[in-house]
Design a protein around this motif. Structure first.
Motif, PDB file in Angstrom:
ATOM      1  N   SER A  16       0.825  -1.203   0.000  1.00  0.00           N
ATOM      2  CA  SER A  16       0.000   0.000   0.000  1.00  0.00           C
ATOM      3  C   SER A  16       0.863   1.259   0.000  1.00  0.00           C
ATOM      4  O   SER A  16       0.504   2.278  -0.595  1.00  0.00           O
ATOM      5  CB  SER A  16      -0.938   0.002   1.208  1.00  0.00           C
ATOM      6  OG  SER A  16      -0.209  -0.075   2.423  1.00  0.00           O
ATOM      7  N   ASP A  48     -11.476   3.226  -3.372  1.00  0.00           N
ATOM      8  CA  ASP A  48     -11.063   3.717  -2.061  1.00  0.00           C
ATOM      9  C   ASP A  48     -11.800   5.030  -1.833  1.00  0.00           C
ATOM     10  O   ASP A  48     -11.349   6.087  -2.276  1.00  0.00           O
ATOM     11  CB  ASP A  48      -9.552   3.930  -2.023  1.00  0.00           C
ATOM     12  CG  ASP A  48      -9.080   4.453  -0.661  1.00  0.00           C
ATOM     13  OD1 ASP A  48      -9.880   4.417   0.278  1.00  0.00           O
ATOM     14  OD2 ASP A  48      -7.931   4.895  -0.583  1.00  0.00           O
ATOM     15  N   VAL A  53      -8.525   2.999  -6.865  1.00  0.00           N
ATOM     16  CA  VAL A  53      -7.228   2.615  -6.319  1.00  0.00           C
ATOM     17  C   VAL A  53      -6.167   2.672  -7.411  1.00  0.00           C
ATOM     18  O   VAL A  53      -5.047   3.107  -7.189  1.00  0.00           O
ATOM     19  CB  VAL A  53      -7.308   1.215  -5.698  1.00  0.00           C
ATOM     20  CG1 VAL A  53      -5.912   0.716  -5.330  1.00  0.00           C
ATOM     21  CG2 VAL A  53      -8.182   1.239  -4.455  1.00  0.00           C
TER      22      VAL A  53
END
Length: 234
Positions: A16, A48, A53
């Motif tokens: 991430s 998200d 994302v």
């Protein structure tokens, strides 16, 4: 994922964190290639909050599914070995272009029934070419498809397409004798056949299709490149 620091020590880096850093990049095209265990989890969530994302222009090619470990043979990652082979020309199309999509297709097919499975995620409108390899056929031959197959996807053949079928040659020959223009076309058809764009009809080889007055036709891939030729997409 583990990456050695400047002292040779290993620090853990979250996928991430890598993704977040990449998302901030203003580059038009961003390609992430990961050969590590569990790497397929990067960018798994489709959204998200209100933001995707995978930002526009981002492509991720990872060695494994989220729950898999990356395999090695003789100290080398299987994924990286195949990646290098793909970049060295294995994943090139007939124009010599190597794209993220063609690399994934090459690796996926090469792995076959292996337990390890690569993951491909992308948010692009069109692929960019990562590298140009030698093309197995001249561009002028691909462009000529639209002229040779201008009225149909099939061409009727006869012995005049075979250059050795000439009374000047010391062997048996068949009328109609070799015609220069037809011979020129035949040589082009044979080059197209070698790269899977043309196939003889009802004969195993192009030579017999000619001598038995059969025909040849564009393969599905040949029709695709004919379309590119007609629309000047080369």
């Amino acid at each position: 994922m583990c990456v050695p620091n400047e002292y040779g020590e290993t620090d853990n880096i979250r996928l991430s964190e890598i993704l977040e850093t990449i998302q901030k990049s203003k580059c038009k095209n961003k390609i992430v290639i990961l050969d590590s265990c569990f790497s397929g989890g990067m960018g798994d969530n489709p959204f998200d909050g209100m933001n995707a994302v995978l930002s526009k222009g981002l492509t991720i090619l990872s060695a494994t599914r989220p729950e898999e470990t990356a395999l090695e043979i003789a100290g080398h990652g299987v994924f990286t070995t195949l990646l290098c082979s793909a970049l060295n020309g294995g994943a090139a199309d007939l124009l010599g272009h190597i794209t993220p999509g063609s690399i994934y297709a090459y690796i996926d097919k090469a792995l076959g029934n292996w337990n390890q499975r690569p993951i491909f995620k992308t948010n692009v409108q069109e692929f960019v070419s990562l590298r140009e390899a030698n093309s197995p056929i001249d561009l002028k031959d691909l462009i000529a498809i639209k002229e040779v197959f201008s009225s149909s996807d099939t061409i009727n053949l006869d012995p005049s397409f075979e250059f050795t079928n000439n009374p000047l040659e010391k062997h048996s020959y068949i009328k109609p004798f070799a015609d220069n223009e037809n011979v020129k076309t035949m040589k082009l058809l044979q080059r197209l056949e070698r790269v899977g764009l043309v196939e003889p009809v009802d004969e195993e080889h192009m030579y017999y299709a000619v001598m038995h007055s059969k025909s040849c036709r564009l393969t599905p891939l040949g029709k695709y490149y004919k379309s590119l030729s007609i629309n000047n997409r080369f």
